[in-house]
Structures are given as structure tokens and as C-alpha cells.
Design a protein around this motif. Structure first.
Motif, PDB file in Angstrom:
ATOM      1  N   VAL A  49      46.759 122.992  78.921  1.00  0.00           N
ATOM      2  CA  VAL A  49      46.944 124.207  78.130  1.00  0.00           C
ATOM      3  C   VAL A  49      47.592 125.306  78.985  1.00  0.00           C
ATOM      4  CG1 VAL A  49      45.734 126.111  76.990  1.00  0.00           C
ATOM      5  CG2 VAL A  49      45.117 123.752  76.479  1.00  0.00           C
ATOM      6  N   GLY A  50      48.621 125.909  78.419  1.00  0.00           N
ATOM      7  CA  GLY A  50      49.333 126.968  79.128  1.00  0.00           C
ATOM      8  C   GLY A  50      50.583 126.488  79.831  1.00  0.00           C
ATOM      9  N   THR A  51      50.843 125.191  79.807  1.00  0.00           N
ATOM     10  CA  THR A  51      52.031 124.641  80.448  1.00  0.00           C
ATOM     11  C   THR A  51      53.036 124.179  79.390  1.00  0.00           C
ATOM     12  OG1 THR A  51      51.232 122.346  80.530  1.00  0.00           O
ATOM     13  CG2 THR A  51      50.561 123.826  82.321  1.00  0.00           C
ATOM     14  N   ARG A  52      54.274 123.937  79.821  1.00  0.00           N
ATOM     15  CA  ARG A  52      55.290 123.425  78.901  1.00  0.00           C
ATOM     16  C   ARG A  52      54.895 122.046  78.393  1.00  0.00           C
ATOM     17  NH1 ARG A  52      61.404 124.908  80.436  1.00  0.00           N
ATOM     18  NH2 ARG A  52      61.624 123.158  78.990  1.00  0.00           N
ATOM     19  N   ALA A  53      54.262 121.261  79.264  1.00  0.00           N
ATOM     20  CA  ALA A  53      53.872 119.910  78.869  1.00  0.00           C
ATOM     21  C   ALA A  53      52.872 119.922  77.722  1.00  0.00           C
ATOM     22  CB  ALA A  53      53.297 119.160  80.066  1.00  0.00           C
ATOM     23  N   ALA A  54      52.047 120.971  77.630  1.00  0.00           N
ATOM     24  CA  ALA A  54      51.039 121.036  76.573  1.00  0.00           C
ATOM     25  C   ALA A  54      51.693 121.065  75.193  1.00  0.00           C
ATOM     26  CB  ALA A  54      50.152 122.260  76.767  1.00  0.00           C
ATOM     27  N   LEU A  55      52.770 121.818  75.040  1.00  0.00           N
ATOM     28  CA  LEU A  55      53.454 121.878  73.755  1.00  0.00           C
ATOM     29  C   LEU A  55      53.987 120.505  73.359  1.00  0.00           C
ATOM     30  CD1 LEU A  55      55.406 125.213  74.242  1.00  0.00           C
ATOM     31  CD2 LEU A  55      53.585 124.813  72.581  1.00  0.00           C
ATOM     32  N   ASP A  56      54.554 119.803  74.330  1.00  0.00           N
ATOM     33  CA  ASP A  56      55.095 118.472  74.040  1.00  0.00           C
ATOM     34  C   ASP A  56      54.010 117.476  73.668  1.00  0.00           C
ATOM     35  OD1 ASP A  56      57.726 119.286  74.571  1.00  0.00           O
ATOM     36  OD2 ASP A  56      57.457 118.972  76.722  1.00  0.00           O
ATOM     37  N   PHE A  58      60.653 138.616  77.035  1.00  0.00           N
ATOM     38  CA  PHE A  58      59.374 138.113  77.543  1.00  0.00           C
ATOM     39  C   PHE A  58      58.666 137.215  76.532  1.00  0.00           C
ATOM     40  CE2 PHE A  58      60.169 142.319  79.383  1.00  0.00           C
ATOM     41  CZ  PHE A  58      60.379 141.946  80.705  1.00  0.00           C
ATOM     42  N   THR A  59      59.451 136.493  75.775  1.00  0.00           N
ATOM     43  CA  THR A  59      58.897 135.618  74.742  1.00  0.00           C
ATOM     44  C   THR A  59      59.581 134.257  74.802  1.00  0.00           C
ATOM     45  OG1 THR A  59      58.495 137.504  73.281  1.00  0.00           O
ATOM     46  CG2 THR A  59      58.486 135.323  72.264  1.00  0.00           C
ATOM     47  N   ALA A  60      58.801 133.199  74.814  1.00  0.00           N
ATOM     48  CA  ALA A  60      59.373 131.855  74.728  1.00  0.00           C
ATOM     49  C   ALA A  60      59.783 131.592  73.283  1.00  0.00           C
ATOM     50  CB  ALA A  60      58.355 130.809  75.189  1.00  0.00           C
ATOM     51  N   HIS A  61      60.932 130.959  73.108  1.00  0.00           N
ATOM     52  CA  HIS A  61      61.468 130.726  71.775  1.00  0.00           C
ATOM     53  C   HIS A  61      61.674 129.228  71.594  1.00  0.00           C
ATOM     54  CE1 HIS A  61      63.122 132.061  68.044  1.00  0.00           C
ATOM     55  NE2 HIS A  61      64.316 131.552  68.270  1.00  0.00           N
ATOM     56  N   LEU A  62      61.152 128.680  70.498  1.00  0.00           N
ATOM     57  CA  LEU A  62      61.201 127.243  70.264  1.00  0.00           C
ATOM     58  C   LEU A  62      61.966 126.931  68.981  1.00  0.00           C
ATOM     59  CD1 LEU A  62      57.435 126.342  70.897  1.00  0.00           C
ATOM     60  CD2 LEU A  62      59.287 126.402  72.579  1.00  0.00           C
ATOM     61  N   LEU A  63      62.781 125.885  69.045  1.00  0.00           N
ATOM     62  CA  LEU A  63      63.369 125.306  67.854  1.00  0.00           C
ATOM     63  C   LEU A  63      62.596 124.032  67.566  1.00  0.00           C
ATOM     64  CD1 LEU A  63      65.537 125.189  65.651  1.00  0.00           C
ATOM     65  CD2 LEU A  63      67.039 124.022  67.289  1.00  0.00           C
ATOM     66  N   VAL A  64      61.819 124.042  66.497  1.00  0.00           N
ATOM     67  CA  VAL A  64      60.866 122.961  66.217  1.00  0.00           C
ATOM     68  C   VAL A  64      61.252 122.249  64.928  1.00  0.00           C
ATOM     69  CG1 VAL A  64      58.461 122.410  65.711  1.00  0.00           C
ATOM     70  CG2 VAL A  64      59.007 124.133  67.438  1.00  0.00           C
ATOM     71  N   ALA A  86      47.976 125.071  72.277  1.00  0.00           N
ATOM     72  CA  ALA A  86      48.633 124.605  73.497  1.00  0.00           C
ATOM     73  C   ALA A  86      48.975 125.722  74.471  1.00  0.00           C
ATOM     74  CB  ALA A  86      49.903 123.840  73.151  1.00  0.00           C
ATOM     75  N   LYS A  87      49.191 126.925  73.980  1.00  0.00           N
ATOM     76  CA  LYS A  87      49.679 127.992  74.841  1.00  0.00           C
ATOM     77  C   LYS A  87      48.549 128.788  75.480  1.00  0.00           C
ATOM     78  CE  LYS A  87      50.115 131.931  71.668  1.00  0.00           C
ATOM     79  NZ  LYS A  87      49.535 132.920  72.592  1.00  0.00           N
ATOM     80  N   ALA A  88      48.871 129.480  76.567  1.00  0.00           N
ATOM     81  CA  ALA A  88      47.919 130.397  77.189  1.00  0.00           C
ATOM     82  C   ALA A  88      47.788 131.646  76.314  1.00  0.00           C
ATOM     83  CB  ALA A  88      48.393 130.781  78.583  1.00  0.00           C
ATOM     84  N   PRO A  89      46.626 132.302  76.305  1.00  0.00           N
ATOM     85  CA  PRO A  89      46.432 133.467  75.424  1.00  0.00           C
ATOM     86  C   PRO A  89      47.460 134.572  75.645  1.00  0.00           C
ATOM     87  CG  PRO A  89      44.331 132.730  76.322  1.00  0.00           C
ATOM     88  CD  PRO A  89      45.388 131.957  77.040  1.00  0.00           C
ATOM     89  N   GLU A  90      47.918 134.751  76.883  1.00  0.00           N
ATOM     90  CA  GLU A  90      48.838 135.844  77.179  1.00  0.00           C
ATOM     91  C   GLU A  90      50.299 135.480  76.915  1.00  0.00           C
ATOM     92  OE1 GLU A  90      48.089 133.506  80.952  1.00  0.00           O
ATOM     93  OE2 GLU A  90      46.919 134.321  79.287  1.00  0.00           O
ATOM     94  N   THR A  91      50.588 134.245  76.570  1.00  0.00           N
ATOM     95  CA  THR A  91      51.962 133.805  76.349  1.00  0.00           C
ATOM     96  C   THR A  91      52.419 134.150  74.934  1.00  0.00           C
ATOM     97  OG1 THR A  91      51.664 131.962  77.882  1.00  0.00           O
ATOM     98  CG2 THR A  91      53.523 131.832  76.379  1.00  0.00           C
ATOM     99  N   LEU A  92      53.641 134.692  74.821  1.00  0.00           N
ATOM    100  CA  LEU A  92      54.221 135.022  73.522  1.00  0.00           C
ATOM    101  C   LEU A  92      55.240 133.948  73.160  1.00  0.00           C
ATOM    102  CD1 LEU A  92      54.800 138.873  73.986  1.00  0.00           C
ATOM    103  CD2 LEU A  92      52.844 137.714  72.946  1.00  0.00           C
TER     104      LEU A  92
END
Length: 212
Positions: A81-88, A125-131, A172-178
Motif C-alpha cells: 500500500v502506497g506504492t505504484r505496485a499496489a495499484l497494479d 502534486f497529483t498522480a493521474h491515471l488512465l484506467v 491501494a494508495k497512501a492517505p496523503e497521496t492525491l
């Protein structure tokens, strides 16, 4: 031969000590090993086992195999949790996949930035995903140029898969991650695509997007 509580306890043991010893030494007819195993636990016990394993993503209408897989991987997923791998790892549980991502925490200039070719309007300061996630229109739903006289004719696409993607990202994401999510993984064909003029493509068709 198995020793009894009377044979193990010292002669000076009082009634309370003997009672506790007898209670602790009883052979309970409960298959704990099977119940606590993700592959062997009865279906009715899976929600309790999921709570025991601190599972953060769960839907009651999942198949038994998917529920067991989530329980089996719960500890490993929690560590990611909190890593890029968690989303995958989390998104396949809701039948979704990441096509593209931008996670550079910087502001953007008009057009494209010099480094990274980041799209306009991306929040700083925000990660952007195409899902990509499958969506389903109800049978007989209204379509441009065609109508239907059925009860579900005016119903829109079922948005439950999109809601589940957001649940999976939240887990999957850390609480502070946008994170922002774009589900527009298909776009109209344009003349800039250089499609062949053999009738295999036409204006109004759609093609998969590869980038945000």
C-alpha cells in the motif's frame, strides 16, 4: 496416552485453576485449521476470515475464487500500500487495468511541458491515471439515432465498475497521496491517425488510447 488435567496439575491447585485447566484442555469439534485457510474455509466464513486478515477491498458479489485470492494475498497487498505496485495489484480485482500514468508532482505549462509531455490541466502534486474498466449498457438502452420502448430504455451506463475502481485506488494508495482517474480509454478516430482508406476505419469509430 494423553495426560489429563488431574495428572498435570499440582496437588495444591484450587478449584479455579482446575476449572481453567479442564476448559483449556477440551478437544473442541471445530476445524480451526480449515476455517482459517483461504483455500479451505467454508464460503459462509469467508467474510469473517477477510475481516481477520484486515482485507480493505471486498465485494459480496465477487466469485468464491476472487474472495479466496484476496484473502490469500491480503498480507502481501498490505505491505505494498502506497506504492505504484499496489495499484497494479489491486485494480485487477475490480477488472480494471492502468493504461498510462503520470505521477510527476509539478505544475504544467500551456500545451505540453518540455520534459515528460504532460497534458494540459493536470493538477499539481497529483498522480493521474488512465484506467480501463469494462462498462455495460443495459439492454434496450437509448442510443443516439435509435430509441426503444422498454422500461430500461432511458437508463444510462452502469457506473458501478467505476465506483469499484475508486474503491480499489483508495485501498491501494497512501492517505496523503492525491490521485485523479480518467476512464476515457477510447477516443474518436481522426484524420491525424492516418488510418487506411480501405473502409476498415471511418469517422465516428473509436480506437484505444495509449497515453493520457
Amino acid at each position: 496416552m494423553k495426560a489429563t488435567a488431574d495428572e498435570i496439575l499440582p496437588a495444591s491447585s484450587g478449584p479455579f485453576t482446575k476449572a481453567v485447566s479442564f476448559a483449556a484442555s477440551d478437544d473442541l469439534p471445530v476445524p480451526l485449521r480449515a476455517i482459517l485457510g483461504s483455500a479451505t474455509s467454508p464460503m459462509d466464513w469467508l467474510p469473517f476470515l477477510a475481516a481477520h486478515e484486515s482485507v480493505d477491498l471486498w465485494f459480496d458479489d465477487w466469485s468464491a475464487d476472487r474472495k479466496r485470492q484476496m484473502i490469500a494475498e491480503a498480507a502481501e497487498l498490505a505491505a505494498l500500500v502506497g506504492t505504484r505496485a499496489a495499484l497494479d495489484r489491486f485494480l485487477p480485482f475490480v477488472d480494471a487495468s492502468i493504461i498510462d500514468r503520470i505521477s510527476h508532482p509539478r505544475r504544467f505549462v500551456v500545451g505540453f511541458s518540455a520534459i515528460g509531455l504532460d497534458p494540459i490541466g493536470h493538477k499539481p502534486f497529483t498522480a493521474h491515471l488512465l484506467v480501463k474498466v469494462p462498462l455495460r449498457f443495459p439492454s434496450g438502452a437509448f442510443v443516439v439515432g435509435r430509441s426503444a420502448l422498454r422500461r430500461d430504455a432511458l437508463r444510462t451506463v452502469d457506473r458501478e465498475p467505476i465506483r469499484r475502481v475508486r474503491r480499489a485506488v483508495q485501498a491501494a494508495k497512501a492517505p496523503e497521496t492525491l490521485i485523479t482517474i480518467n476512464h476515457g480509454h477510447r477516443r474518436p478516430v481522426t484524420i491525424d491517425d492516418g488510418f487506411p482508406l480501405d473502409g476498415s476505419f471511418r469517422f465516428g469509430d473509436f480506437r484505444d488510447r495509449k497515453r493520457l
